[in-house]
Enzyme design. Structure first.
Site, PDB file in Angstrom:
ATOM      1  N   GLY A  31       0.813  -1.219   0.000  1.00 39.76           N
ATOM      2  CA  GLY A  31       0.000   0.000   0.000  1.00 39.76           C
ATOM      3  C   GLY A  31       0.842   1.261   0.000  1.00 39.76           C
ATOM      4  O   GLY A  31       2.029   1.223  -0.310  1.00 39.76           O
ATOM      5  N   LEU A  33       0.480   3.636  -2.115  1.00 37.33           N
ATOM      6  CA  LEU A  33       0.876   3.431  -3.518  1.00 37.33           C
ATOM      7  C   LEU A  33       1.395   4.691  -4.177  1.00 37.33           C
ATOM      8  O   LEU A  33       0.990   5.807  -3.864  1.00 37.33           O
ATOM      9  CB  LEU A  33      -0.329   2.897  -4.305  1.00 37.33           C
ATOM     10  CG  LEU A  33      -0.905   1.571  -3.791  1.00 37.33           C
ATOM     11  CD1 LEU A  33      -2.069   1.122  -4.683  1.00 37.33           C
ATOM     12  CD2 LEU A  33       0.156   0.479  -3.732  1.00 37.33           C
ATOM     13  N   HIS A  34       2.314   4.469  -5.131  1.00 32.80           N
ATOM     14  CA  HIS A  34       2.866   5.557  -5.947  1.00 32.80           C
ATOM     15  C   HIS A  34       3.006   5.037  -7.370  1.00 32.80           C
ATOM     16  O   HIS A  34       2.646   3.884  -7.667  1.00 32.80           O
ATOM     17  CB  HIS A  34       4.195   6.030  -5.361  1.00 32.80           C
ATOM     18  CG  HIS A  34       5.167   4.907  -5.087  1.00 32.80           C
ATOM     19  ND1 HIS A  34       5.700   4.112  -6.084  1.00 32.80           N
ATOM     20  CD2 HIS A  34       5.671   4.409  -3.920  1.00 32.80           C
ATOM     21  CE1 HIS A  34       6.513   3.221  -5.561  1.00 32.80           C
ATOM     22  NE2 HIS A  34       6.499   3.361  -4.250  1.00 32.80           N
ATOM     23  N   HIS A  37       4.399   1.472  -8.058  1.00 35.11           N
ATOM     24  CA  HIS A  37       3.426   0.378  -7.936  1.00 35.11           C
ATOM     25  C   HIS A  37       2.517   0.338  -9.170  1.00 35.11           C
ATOM     26  O   HIS A  37       2.199  -0.725  -9.695  1.00 35.11           O
ATOM     27  CB  HIS A  37       2.536   0.586  -6.696  1.00 35.11           C
ATOM     28  CG  HIS A  37       3.259   0.567  -5.397  1.00 35.11           C
ATOM     29  ND1 HIS A  37       3.385   1.690  -4.602  1.00 35.11           N
ATOM     30  CD2 HIS A  37       3.894  -0.428  -4.732  1.00 35.11           C
ATOM     31  CE1 HIS A  37       4.042   1.377  -3.493  1.00 35.11           C
ATOM     32  NE2 HIS A  37       4.369   0.104  -3.552  1.00 35.11           N
ATOM     33  N   GLN A 148      12.296  -3.711  -9.592  1.00 37.51           N
ATOM     34  CA  GLN A 148      13.758  -3.804  -9.505  1.00 37.51           C
ATOM     35  C   GLN A 148      14.301  -2.974  -8.340  1.00 37.51           C
ATOM     36  O   GLN A 148      15.430  -3.148  -7.908  1.00 37.51           O
ATOM     37  CB  GLN A 148      14.347  -3.281 -10.810  1.00 37.51           C
ATOM     38  CG  GLN A 148      15.619  -3.973 -11.188  1.00 37.51           C
ATOM     39  CD  GLN A 148      16.191  -3.386 -12.469  1.00 37.51           C
ATOM     40  OE1 GLN A 148      15.671  -2.461 -13.068  1.00 37.51           O
ATOM     41  NE2 GLN A 148      17.271  -3.928 -12.883  1.00 37.51           N
TER      42      GLN A 148
HETATM   43  P1  AMP Z   1       6.143  -2.330  -1.474  1.00 33.93           P
HETATM   44  O1  AMP Z   1       4.758  -1.787  -1.396  1.00 33.93           O
HETATM   45  O2  AMP Z   1       7.208  -1.355  -1.068  1.00 33.93           O
HETATM   46  O3  AMP Z   1       6.292  -3.682  -0.817  1.00 33.93           O
HETATM   47  O4  AMP Z   1       6.415  -2.576  -3.020  1.00 33.93           O
HETATM   48  C1  AMP Z   1       5.559  -3.393  -3.777  1.00 33.93           C
HETATM   49  C2  AMP Z   1       6.217  -3.678  -5.094  1.00 33.93           C
HETATM   50  O5  AMP Z   1       6.428  -2.456  -5.788  1.00 33.93           O
HETATM   51  C3  AMP Z   1       7.585  -4.355  -4.948  1.00 33.93           C
HETATM   52  O6  AMP Z   1       7.717  -5.345  -5.950  1.00 33.93           O
HETATM   53  C4  AMP Z   1       8.526  -3.212  -5.154  1.00 33.93           C
HETATM   54  O7  AMP Z   1       9.782  -3.624  -5.659  1.00 33.93           O
HETATM   55  C5  AMP Z   1       7.789  -2.386  -6.180  1.00 33.93           C
HETATM   56  N1  AMP Z   1       8.268  -1.007  -6.163  1.00 33.93           N
HETATM   57  C6  AMP Z   1       8.412  -0.195  -5.083  1.00 33.93           C
HETATM   58  N2  AMP Z   1       8.955   0.992  -5.439  1.00 33.93           N
HETATM   59  C7  AMP Z   1       9.159   0.927  -6.772  1.00 33.93           C
HETATM   60  C8  AMP Z   1       9.702   1.835  -7.740  1.00 33.93           C
HETATM   61  N3  AMP Z   1      10.146   3.032  -7.399  1.00 33.93           N
HETATM   62  N4  AMP Z   1       9.765   1.417  -9.018  1.00 33.93           N
HETATM   63  C9  AMP Z   1       9.329   0.185  -9.378  1.00 33.93           C
HETATM   64  N5  AMP Z   1       8.806  -0.708  -8.527  1.00 33.93           N
HETATM   65  C10 AMP Z   1       8.727  -0.354  -7.236  1.00 33.93           C
END
Ligand code: AMP
Length: 279
Positions: A31, A33-34, A37, A148
């Site tokens: 969550g 989210l940006h 995501h 990544q």
């Molecule tokens: P998180 O909500 O931080 O657990 O991230 C969920 C998914 O989004 C994971 O696979 C992260 O690697 C990916 N993610 C997070 N930040 C970025 C970003 N800046 N660019 C690409 N993918 C991202």
């Protein structure tokens, strides 16, 4: 967008979709989210009939209780963003649904989870592997999308899929950055404007490290210079800067283009950030 919180109803829905021949792409998130995501959601939409996003702040992957307590949460705007991005299904389970009373399985990935994030966040990848395994079993996607940005996480999950024979394809999606170069992260929400400016030091150091390594210098020498830049900037702390083989994460002194990755972690004020760049 259909929203589910329990396993039975989402399984019934996805079984029905499966019978109609629909392919499923899974995008697990915590969550807040940006655009990063949403780029995963977009990638899933382009390759699958149905995209399932999940929002679950997984307690077992947090080694630091304060980090868990302060992790940003913004469910209402998350739902709005997922709807606008065309996500078909949201699964947002509770801790009871995901863990119940039982919470004893541990994963060990050998060297892969003892270095970098694994070293500084003991137990983190065991928690990640546990929750991702549960999500794979609940959603049963044909494809699953990860960023990544969490470079080591992708290697850990690749190993998980290989060893446990999960019948799905993993996709790694490039890092989304702000125009300034700052890698998008939910944790950026905890930074002030001044903090965000200081956080640029991470990507700046990755870039300068890459340039220096490509000139043939070694990481030990470059790290000393990066450490000095952190030392002279108030409110920041370097946790690690490493050069590693891009598939095994074995540490290297010098790297070859395209087969090595530079990884960095540091604190800006009390917010821990990570970033990486292929050589
Ligand atoms: P998180 O909500 O931080 O657990 O991230 C969920 C998914 O989004 C994971 O696979 C992260 O690697 C990916 N993610 C997070 N930040 C970025 C970003 N800046 N660019 C690409 N993918 C991202």
């Amino acid at each position: 967008m259909q929203i589910f919180e329990e396993i039975g109803p989402i399984r019934a829905y996805l079984d029905d979709q499966g019978r109609k021949g629909k392919s499923i792409g899974l995008v697990p998130t915590m969550g807040a989210l940006h655009q990063g995501h949403l780029s995963l959601i977009g990638a899933s939409k382009s390759e699958n009939d149905l995209t399932v996003g999940t929002i679950y702040v997984n307690p077992t992957q947090f080694n630091n209780p304060t980090d868990l307590a302060k992790y940003p949460r913004s469910l209402e705007t998350d739902i709005e963003q997922l709807t606008n991005a065309g996500c078909d299904v949201l699964f947002k389970p509770s801790n009871e649904v995901m863990y119940g009373e039982k919470n004893s399985l541990k994963f060990d990935f050998g060297q892969l989870d003892k270095v970098l994030e694994g070293k500084f966040r003991p137990g983190h990848f065991s928690g990640v592997a546990l929750v991702v395994s549960k999500l794979f079993n609940i959603i049963q996607p044909q494809r699953a999308y990860f960023g990544q940005k969490d470079y080591q996480q992708f290697l850990v999950i690749s190993r998980l899929v290989e060893e446990l024979k999960f019948p799905l394809q993993l996709k790694s999606i490039p890092i989304s950055r702000e125009a300034s170069g700052l890698a998008l992260s939910s944790r950026n929400q905890r930074l002030s404007e001044e903090g965000k400016a200081k956080a640029l030091l991470l990507v700046q150091c990755l870039r300068s490290t890459r340039d220096e390594l490509l000139k043939g210098r070694n990481i030990s020498d470059v790290r000393r210079e990066v450490q000095a830049r952190f030392d002279e900037t108030p409110g920041v702390k370097l946790e690690y800067l490493e050069l590693a083989d891009s598939s095994t994460l074995e540490f290297l002194e010098r790297g070859e283009k395209n087969s090595a990755v530079i990884l960095i972690a540091g604190f800006v004020d009390d917010v821990r950030l990570i970033d990486n760049m292929l050589l």
